[in-house]
Motif scaffolding. Sequence first.
Motif, mmCIF file in Angstrom:
data_model
loop_
_atom_site.group_PDB
_atom_site.id
_atom_site.type_symbol
_atom_site.label_atom_id
_atom_site.label_comp_id
_atom_site.label_asym_id
_atom_site.label_seq_id
_atom_site.Cartn_x
_atom_site.Cartn_y
_atom_site.Cartn_z
ATOM 1 N N VAL A 209 2.596 4.434 13.006
ATOM 2 C CA VAL A 209 1.150 4.240 13.129
ATOM 3 C C VAL A 209 0.401 5.287 12.312
ATOM 4 O O VAL A 209 -0.564 4.977 11.604
ATOM 5 N N LEU A 210 0.852 6.531 12.380
ATOM 6 C CA LEU A 210 0.182 7.591 11.632
ATOM 7 C C LEU A 210 0.288 7.349 10.134
ATOM 8 O O LEU A 210 -0.690 7.534 9.398
ATOM 9 N N CYS A 211 1.463 6.926 9.675
ATOM 10 C CA CYS A 211 1.614 6.617 8.245
ATOM 11 C C CYS A 211 0.694 5.474 7.844
ATOM 12 O O CYS A 211 0.069 5.506 6.778
ATOM 13 N N LYS A 212 0.601 4.466 8.686
ATOM 14 C CA LYS A 212 -0.274 3.330 8.396
ATOM 15 C C LYS A 212 -1.717 3.772 8.226
ATOM 16 O O LYS A 212 -2.463 3.244 7.381
ATOM 17 N N LEU A 213 -2.128 4.744 9.020
ATOM 18 C CA LEU A 213 -3.502 5.240 8.966
ATOM 19 C C LEU A 213 -3.712 6.320 7.901
ATOM 20 O O LEU A 213 -4.834 6.785 7.701
ATOM 21 N N GLY A 214 -2.624 6.723 7.246
ATOM 22 C CA GLY A 214 -2.744 7.782 6.246
ATOM 23 C C GLY A 214 -2.913 9.157 6.855
ATOM 24 O O GLY A 214 -3.478 10.060 6.230
ATOM 25 N N ALA B 267 0.831 -1.194 0.000
ATOM 26 C CA ALA B 267 0.000 0.000 0.000
ATOM 27 C C ALA B 267 0.871 1.250 0.000
ATOM 28 O O ALA B 267 1.878 1.327 0.713
ATOM 29 N N ALA B 268 0.473 2.230 -0.812
ATOM 30 C CA ALA B 268 1.270 3.446 -0.956
ATOM 31 C C ALA B 268 1.422 4.189 0.363
ATOM 32 O O ALA B 268 2.426 4.877 0.587
ATOM 33 N N ARG B 269 0.442 4.043 1.269
ATOM 34 C CA ARG B 269 0.527 4.788 2.529
ATOM 35 C C ARG B 269 1.667 4.297 3.411
ATOM 36 O O ARG B 269 2.013 4.954 4.395
ATOM 37 N N LEU B 270 2.278 3.161 3.045
ATOM 38 C CA LEU B 270 3.397 2.641 3.832
ATOM 39 C C LEU B 270 4.747 3.190 3.375
ATOM 40 O O LEU B 270 5.769 2.873 3.976
ATOM 41 N N ASP B 271 4.741 4.021 2.342
ATOM 42 C CA ASP B 271 6.010 4.483 1.777
ATOM 43 C C ASP B 271 6.887 5.185 2.805
ATOM 44 O O ASP B 271 8.117 5.121 2.731
ATOM 45 N N ASN B 272 6.254 5.890 3.737
ATOM 46 C CA ASN B 272 7.030 6.647 4.717
ATOM 47 C C ASN B 272 7.159 5.949 6.065
ATOM 48 O O ASN B 272 7.609 6.556 7.039
ATOM 49 N N VAL B 273 6.767 4.676 6.140
ATOM 50 C CA VAL B 273 6.910 3.945 7.393
ATOM 51 C C VAL B 273 8.364 3.522 7.562
ATOM 52 O O VAL B 273 8.921 2.799 6.742
#
Length: 403
Positions: free
Chosen positions: A138-143, A12-18
């Motif tokens: 966690v915040l990145c995971k949630l977008g 998922a793209a929202r994980l790019d910054n995790v």
Amino acid sequence: MPSTQAREVTAAARLDNVRYAIRDLACVADEVIQQGHKVLPLNVGDPLNFDFKTPPHIIEAAYKAMRDGKNGYAPSPGIPQALEAIRGEAVRKGITTVRDVFVTAGVSETVDLCISALVNPGEDILTPKPDYPLYSAVLCKLGIALNAYDLNEDDAWQPELADIERKLTALTRAIVLINPTGSLCSLAMLEQIAEIARRNNLVVFSDEIYDKLILEDTPHIAFASVAPDVPCITFGGMSKNYLVPGWRIGWGIVSGDAAALKPYTEGIHRLLRARLCANHPEQYAINPALEGPQDHLIEVQRKLRARRDLTQKWCEATPRVSCVAPRGAFYAFPRIRFPESDPPESDEVFVKELIRQKHVMVVHGSGFGQKPGTQHFRIVFLPDEETLTKAYASIGDFIQERY
């Protein structure tokens, strides 16, 4: 046979910054280990990797629970004995408006549940910089976009109130109090943050996992004891204070105005039920830990004070290095001043080359967030003094040779 076409399965793209800087360096360490070298890990805060041992009565309590058949599912919020003990701990911390308590799979799950139950898309929470990487993950995971406020290195890493005020928006829901540098918030600072929370209808997430590992005579002050009216979740657990990080036992203490907190608390419990329960037999150790002998803490604090002092003396004696003295936990966050270069060297390059050349693993400060133009690295000072002395000599040699 039917033909198949191989397609890349993307994350998922929202994980790019995790990122999780504390463990992301492991791949570099693995390279060095495969070359036949031993790497000293000063990156992960696990006391059991060194000369610390779990109190025997805590182990016996969990073992007895297993022998007694407490190996099925537990109630989603936690077993009654554990919840009662956590409420007792809240009283000892001076928290007078406890509305709820619940047990989680480590404070990591407490953080995840509490943020997930509060923040909608488009909203944000204020997290400190430096912070603990779990929060940003966690915040990145949630977008959810990061909204970081500065800690002031020139003021013993106290929160910068003016920066908090600048970062607040109508969509800010909460503020996180945590400090990976080993500093402690003063009473006056906690009172000022409480006033900001009142004016802006914020929930406060107060991460107090190290509350018994204070290295000064100054006692720990629980935020919720200072601001009993402010909606607050106090995060605690057994990992650090009771030397069982692998058990993954944490908890949340909900305090503040009962009516205001009711819908949010119900949301947390929906998530608690959805994930079934925290580890069951280990919960039977919570009461013996919190209510039983605390003798081990005397020796733990003695060791940590000596190792903190050794670390601070090395920082003060080493060219290009300075450090605000840690007052709790077992971390130091030294600042390093690199010589000017084009392009400038980064602290991530510094720590990776330190692993490769000297086989000592620390964490780059940028993995925790830091003010632009500053460079830091974080040290876990859990090893014995002899080991730390050798490690610091290696780091000092590296700095001298490289710069």
